[in-house]
Design a protein around this motif. Structure first.
Motif, mmCIF file in Angstrom:
data_model
loop_
_atom_site.group_PDB
_atom_site.id
_atom_site.type_symbol
_atom_site.label_atom_id
_atom_site.label_comp_id
_atom_site.label_asym_id
_atom_site.label_seq_id
_atom_site.Cartn_x
_atom_site.Cartn_y
_atom_site.Cartn_z
ATOM 1 N N THR A 20 0.811 -1.215 0.000
ATOM 2 C CA THR A 20 0.000 0.000 0.000
ATOM 3 C C THR A 20 0.847 1.269 0.000
ATOM 4 O O THR A 20 0.335 2.335 -0.284
ATOM 5 N N GLY A 21 2.116 1.168 0.307
ATOM 6 C CA GLY A 21 2.993 2.341 0.306
ATOM 7 C C GLY A 21 3.334 2.762 -1.109
ATOM 8 O O GLY A 21 3.460 1.934 -2.013
ATOM 9 N N THR A 22 3.502 4.063 -1.312
ATOM 10 C CA THR A 22 3.772 4.594 -2.646
ATOM 11 C C THR A 22 5.031 3.987 -3.264
ATOM 12 O O THR A 22 5.023 3.613 -4.442
ATOM 13 N N GLU A 23 6.089 3.862 -2.480
ATOM 14 C CA GLU A 23 7.328 3.289 -3.008
ATOM 15 C C GLU A 23 7.146 1.821 -3.394
ATOM 16 O O GLU A 23 7.649 1.379 -4.430
ATOM 17 N N ASP A 24 6.420 1.082 -2.568
ATOM 18 C CA ASP A 24 6.167 -0.327 -2.870
ATOM 19 C C ASP A 24 5.272 -0.473 -4.096
ATOM 20 O O ASP A 24 5.484 -1.359 -4.927
ATOM 21 N N LEU A 25 4.266 0.385 -4.210
ATOM 22 C CA LEU A 25 3.388 0.340 -5.382
ATOM 23 C C LEU A 25 4.181 0.604 -6.650
ATOM 24 O O LEU A 25 4.010 -0.089 -7.656
ATOM 25 N N ALA A 26 5.062 1.592 -6.604
ATOM 26 C CA ALA A 26 5.882 1.910 -7.776
ATOM 27 C C ALA A 26 6.841 0.770 -8.100
ATOM 28 O O ALA A 26 7.056 0.446 -9.276
ATOM 29 N N ALA A 27 7.396 0.156 -7.074
ATOM 30 C CA ALA A 27 8.354 -0.930 -7.295
ATOM 31 C C ALA A 27 7.702 -2.167 -7.911
ATOM 32 O O ALA A 27 8.287 -2.827 -8.766
ATOM 33 N N HIS A 28 6.488 -2.465 -7.488
ATOM 34 C CA HIS A 28 5.841 -3.702 -7.940
ATOM 35 C C HIS A 28 4.874 -3.510 -9.105
ATOM 36 O O HIS A 28 4.637 -4.456 -9.859
ATOM 37 N N TYR A 29 4.299 -2.326 -9.247
ATOM 38 C CA TYR A 29 3.187 -2.166 -10.178
ATOM 39 C C TYR A 29 3.396 -1.099 -11.242
ATOM 40 O O TYR A 29 2.432 -0.540 -11.759
ATOM 41 N N THR A 30 4.625 -0.813 -11.614
ATOM 42 C CA THR A 30 4.860 0.095 -12.723
ATOM 43 C C THR A 30 4.569 -0.657 -14.009
ATOM 44 O O THR A 30 5.096 -1.745 -14.237
ATOM 45 N N LEU A 31 3.722 -0.081 -14.833
ATOM 46 C CA LEU A 31 3.274 -0.743 -16.060
ATOM 47 C C LEU A 31 4.145 -0.330 -17.240
ATOM 48 O O LEU A 31 4.429 0.855 -17.435
ATOM 49 N N SER A 32 4.560 -1.298 -18.022
ATOM 50 C CA SER A 32 5.384 -1.023 -19.199
ATOM 51 C C SER A 32 4.505 -0.544 -20.346
ATOM 52 O O SER A 32 3.264 -0.599 -20.278
ATOM 53 N N GLU A 33 5.137 -0.121 -21.408
ATOM 54 C CA GLU A 33 4.382 0.313 -22.589
ATOM 55 C C GLU A 33 3.614 -0.866 -23.195
ATOM 56 O O GLU A 33 2.497 -0.709 -23.671
ATOM 57 N N ALA A 34 4.182 -2.060 -23.145
ATOM 58 C CA ALA A 34 3.476 -3.257 -23.632
ATOM 59 C C ALA A 34 2.241 -3.524 -22.772
ATOM 60 O O ALA A 34 1.179 -3.887 -23.296
ATOM 61 N N ASP A 35 2.374 -3.355 -21.455
ATOM 62 C CA ASP A 35 1.230 -3.510 -20.552
ATOM 63 C C ASP A 35 0.147 -2.499 -20.905
ATOM 64 O O ASP A 35 -1.035 -2.839 -20.981
ATOM 65 N N MET A 36 0.563 -1.253 -21.101
ATOM 66 C CA MET A 36 -0.402 -0.191 -21.404
ATOM 67 C C MET A 36 -1.127 -0.464 -22.727
ATOM 68 O O MET A 36 -2.314 -0.198 -22.853
ATOM 69 N N SER A 37 -0.415 -1.036 -23.689
ATOM 70 C CA SER A 37 -1.037 -1.378 -24.958
ATOM 71 C C SER A 37 -2.128 -2.428 -24.762
ATOM 72 O O SER A 37 -3.222 -2.321 -25.341
ATOM 73 N N LEU A 38 -1.863 -3.436 -23.943
ATOM 74 C CA LEU A 38 -2.873 -4.461 -23.640
ATOM 75 C C LEU A 38 -4.064 -3.854 -22.903
ATOM 76 O O LEU A 38 -5.219 -4.182 -23.185
ATOM 77 N N ILE A 39 -3.783 -2.991 -21.960
ATOM 78 C CA ILE A 39 -4.842 -2.367 -21.159
ATOM 79 C C ILE A 39 -5.734 -1.487 -22.032
ATOM 80 O O ILE A 39 -6.951 -1.490 -21.892
ATOM 81 N N ARG A 40 -5.134 -0.747 -22.964
ATOM 82 C CA ARG A 40 -5.913 0.157 -23.840
ATOM 83 C C ARG A 40 -6.875 -0.600 -24.754
ATOM 84 O O ARG A 40 -7.816 -0.014 -25.278
ATOM 85 N N GLN A 41 -6.654 -1.884 -24.951
ATOM 86 C CA GLN A 41 -7.530 -2.672 -25.819
ATOM 87 C C GLN A 41 -8.886 -2.955 -25.171
ATOM 88 O O GLN A 41 -9.814 -3.381 -25.856
ATOM 89 N N ARG A 42 -9.010 -2.747 -23.886
ATOM 90 C CA ARG A 42 -10.277 -2.978 -23.180
ATOM 91 C C ARG A 42 -11.225 -1.823 -23.468
ATOM 92 O O ARG A 42 -10.812 -0.691 -23.651
ATOM 93 N N ARG A 43 -12.532 -2.094 -23.452
ATOM 94 C CA ARG A 43 -13.515 -1.131 -23.921
ATOM 95 C C ARG A 43 -13.865 -0.010 -22.957
ATOM 96 O O ARG A 43 -13.976 1.125 -23.348
ATOM 97 N N SER A 44 -14.066 -0.302 -21.711
ATOM 98 C CA SER A 44 -14.524 0.748 -20.782
ATOM 99 C C SER A 44 -13.464 1.014 -19.714
ATOM 100 O O SER A 44 -12.537 0.237 -19.524
#
Length: 91
Positions: A20-44
């Motif tokens: 839940t800490g900001t540093e931990d969130l950034a360390a574990h959950y930074t999304l790559s450009e490939a991740d963002m491309s997959l996410i953008r394919q979703r409709r809503s």
């Protein structure tokens, strides 16, 4: 023969809890450009946010998102901000 746990309860919590800490969130959950491309394919917005949260949870701590998974609001807010989606889409 009694089974012994390799990890104490505290150690298990450190390994398997959703950060839940900001540093931990950034360390574990930074999304790559490939991740963002997959996410953008979703409709809503709701589908994009849910897909992103699922992707993050599969990476760390390696759990699947289920109906009874308690996702901390800090994580939802952090991921939603990265996607430029309102966190209310989670509801």
């Amino acid at each position: 023969m009694a089974l012994r746990s390799l990890l104490t309860t505290a150690e298990r919590g450190q390994v398997l809890e959703i950060p839940t800490g900001t540093e931990d969130l950034a360390a574990h959950y930074t999304l790559s450009e490939a991740d963002m491309s997959l996410i953008r394919q979703r409709r809503s917005d709701a589908n994009r946010l849910c897909f992103a949260i699922q992707l993050c949870l599969l990476r760390h701590p390696g759990i699947a998102l289920t109906d009874d998974t308690e996702v901390p609001t800090e994580m939802i807010d952090w991921v939603a901000a990265r996607l430029d989606i309102p966190a209310e889409a989670w509801d």
